[in-house]
Design a protein around this motif. Structure first.
Motif, short mmCIF file in Angstrom:
data_model
loop_
_atom_site.label_atom_id
_atom_site.label_comp_id
_atom_site.label_asym_id
_atom_site.label_seq_id
_atom_site.Cartn_x
_atom_site.Cartn_y
_atom_site.Cartn_z
N ILE A 1 -60.17 -27.64 80.11
CA ILE A 1 -61.18 -26.59 79.89
C ILE A 1 -61.14 -25.48 80.95
CG2 ILE A 1 -63.68 -26.16 79.67
CD1 ILE A 1 -63.80 -29.04 78.38
N PRO A 2 -61.25 -25.81 82.24
CA PRO A 2 -61.30 -24.70 83.22
C PRO A 2 -60.03 -23.84 83.17
CG PRO A 2 -61.90 -26.78 84.25
CD PRO A 2 -61.36 -27.12 82.90
N GLU A 3 -58.90 -24.48 82.87
CA GLU A 3 -57.64 -23.70 82.84
C GLU A 3 -57.65 -22.72 81.67
OE1 GLU A 3 -54.11 -26.31 83.33
OE2 GLU A 3 -55.55 -27.68 84.25
N PHE A 4 -58.07 -23.18 80.50
CA PHE A 4 -58.04 -22.23 79.37
C PHE A 4 -59.09 -21.13 79.57
CE2 PHE A 4 -61.49 -24.20 76.63
CZ PHE A 4 -61.99 -23.03 76.05
N ILE A 5 -60.22 -21.50 80.19
CA ILE A 5 -61.27 -20.49 80.39
C ILE A 5 -60.79 -19.43 81.39
CG2 ILE A 5 -63.62 -20.09 81.27
CD1 ILE A 5 -64.51 -22.57 79.86
#
Ligand SMILES: Cc1cc2nc3c(=O)[nH]c(=O)nc-3n(C[C@H](O)[C@H](O)[C@H](O)COP(=O)(O)OP(=O)(O)OC[C@H]3O[C@@H](n4cnc5c(N)ncnc54)[C@H](O)[C@@H]3O)c2cc1C
Length: 471
Positions: free
Chosen positions: A63-67
């Protein structure tokens, strides 16, 4: 590029059709973020070192990477990142209960609203569908083949992951269209069917074959798949499609539906487009839906769109106990659905012509918590009264259809008819795995997908060691 976090405490609101407009059409209620809104929302993510949001995601989306990629405007990279572990992002971005999963763990939720992870996932998937190109590397076959029963989110996920590992995978689906509840249950206005089909088409590009109109347990048996057709393993993701009924007088009257039939006629058979499509749907002017889950909200909101003047949700507990997502309850209320809470039906009433004319209900009060932890509803003596209705939709739960259990040697089920499987999805029958609603009972899309993913890995482990096992 270093981007300063946006410390706004609220999510960017989701654009949507006005309630008085959308309750007359089947078009999608929410219309999705623009690129600017998505980038702005993505900048609320603090990119926490321990990534708590990921612990709330059963398919482990990074999640944090795609965001961070969305925040930089790198939407295609964000899509690649999500689809490393989630084959159905446009679906999950729309229907996952994020408030209980990833977003419930977001640290921004401590002082304000969590980052709108679901809306961002949906944005990325939609942006890819509109502007991106699928980059598919067809995996080299490993010589082994797996059959998957059911093409809901669980079967699709297991099939996709196995195909990517080199297995020859065929899904057997009872209906004429693949997608499970995504196609026949969840209405078009929450999950457009074209989106589901686009995600399924992508899985086919990895080599997944889908045989529709094939009922395992009738057309073919699980034992035949293993012994005669030569599959090395079978994954059962056949869902919980058998509706429960109230068991009260008058339930056989014309005008009383199970939510399953009501929604299947509308969604899969496009009853709301009759006579352009050939399946009709009867929906009167005064409709009562019994139950308080997502399925009940979908049935009630669909009835409103079919032209009903009064649509009631009749539920035996209070508002706090409604099991449906808060967003679905709010949308239903905005669209004019009336909630008759703490009321329970005792009998349906019909005219001489055999059609429903009303329902007798009794008031309820809440007592001590029951086994589910919710306060037990108890009837208030002498409070029976009649509500005039011409259509009833019973939406009080679903269990797995017993067909597969009855026709498969050595497959154990529990007292609720759910297949018994261990944490990896292994059942009592060698080389047969199961997951999703058929194991848990009616649950969620993402849990069904998580089970498919886990079982795909377990099947891979098992089949790599198959020769050794047989020695
Ligand atoms: C109206 C409705 C609304 C919902 N809303 C939400 C929501 O907003 N968010 C959420 O997370 N969850 C929601 N759910 C729950 C969610 O859809 C399910 O938990 C999920 O679809 C389960 O996936 P599955 O793959 O296990 O089964 P299913 O989606 O039920 O798919 C099973 C498939 O197997 C096929 N099948 C069954 N028996 C056989 C057989 N013998 N041979 C061949 N094929 C067979 C069925 O036709 C079906 O296509 C909703 C459910 C309903 C009914």
């Amino acid at each position: 590029m270093i981007i300063m976090a946006n410390m706004r405490n609220t999510k960017n609101p989701m654009p949507e059709q006005a309630p008085c407009v959308r309750n007359k059409n089947f078009l999608e209620v929410t219309t999705g973020y623009t690129p600017e809104m998505a980038m702005d929302e993505a900048q609320r993510c603090l990119n926490c070192k321990h990534k708590p949001c990921m612990q709330g995601c059963p398919v482990a989306v990074r999640i944090p990477e795609f965001i961070a990629m969305v925040a930089e405007g790198n939407f295609e990279a964000a899509y690649e990142k999500i689809t490393e572990t989630n084959a159905l992002p446009a679906v999950c971005g729309r229907v996952c209960p994020q408030e209980k999963q990833c977003e419930s763990k977001c640290v921004r939720g401590i002082k304000g609203e969590p980052v709108a992870i679901g809306r961002l996932e949906r944005f990325v998937a939609d942006h890819h569908m509109a502007h991106g190109e699928d980059r598919i590397t067809v995996p080299q076959k490993n010589g082994k083949k797996v059959a998957v029963v059911g093409s809901g989110p669980s079967g699709l996920t297991a099939a996709g992951d196995l195909a990517k590992m080199g297995y020859e995978v065929t899904i057997y689906e009872a209906f004429h269209t693949a997608g499970g509840v995504l196609m026949y249950g969840i209405p078009e206005f929450r999950l457009p069917k074209a989106i589901v089909q686009t995600e399924i088409e992508k899985l086919k590009k990895y080599g997944v074959k889908i045989e529709t109109n094939t009922i395992i347990g009738k057309t073919l048996l699980v034992d035949e798949l293993l012994e005669d057709i030569g599959y090395d393993a079978v994954y059962i993701g056949s869902g919980a499609g058998l509706p429960s009924f109230l068991g009260i007088e008058g339930e056989e009257l014309n005008g009383v539906y199970s939510a399953n039939e009501f929604l299947t006629r509308i969604n899969l058979m496009k009853g709301y487009k009759f006579p352009e499509y050939d399946t009709p749907i009867y929906c009167g002017k005064k409709v009562a839906v019994f139950g308080g889950g997502n399925v009940a909200m979908d049935a009630a909101r669909s009835a409103k769109r079919l032209g009903a003047e009064n649509v009631y949700i009749i539920y035996r507990r209070g508002k706090e106990e409604l099991p449906a997502r808060a967003e679905e309850v709010a949308h239903a209320e905005e669209e004019g659905v009336e909630f008759l809470l703490l009321q329970n039906p005792t009998k349906f009433i019909g005219g001489l012509d055999g059609w429903l004319t009303g329902v007798e209900v009794v008031d309820m009060q809440l007592g001590e918590p029951d086994a589910s932890g919710r306060r037990r509803p108890q009837a208030v003596e002498g409070s029976e009264h009649i509500i005039e209705i011409d259509t009833a939709v019973v939406s009080i739960g679903q269990t797995p259809n017993p067909l597969i259990k009855k026709t498969t040697k050595g497959l154990d089920t529990n007292t609720r008819g759910c297949i018994i499987a261990d944490e990896q999805g292994a059942t009592s029958k060698p080389f047969v795995y199961a997951g999703g609603d058929v194991v848990t009972g009616a649950a969620t899309v993402i849990l069904a997908m998580g089970a498919g993913k886990t079982a795909a890995l377990a099947i891979h482990d098992k089949l790599q060691n198959k020769e050794i096992d047989h020695d």
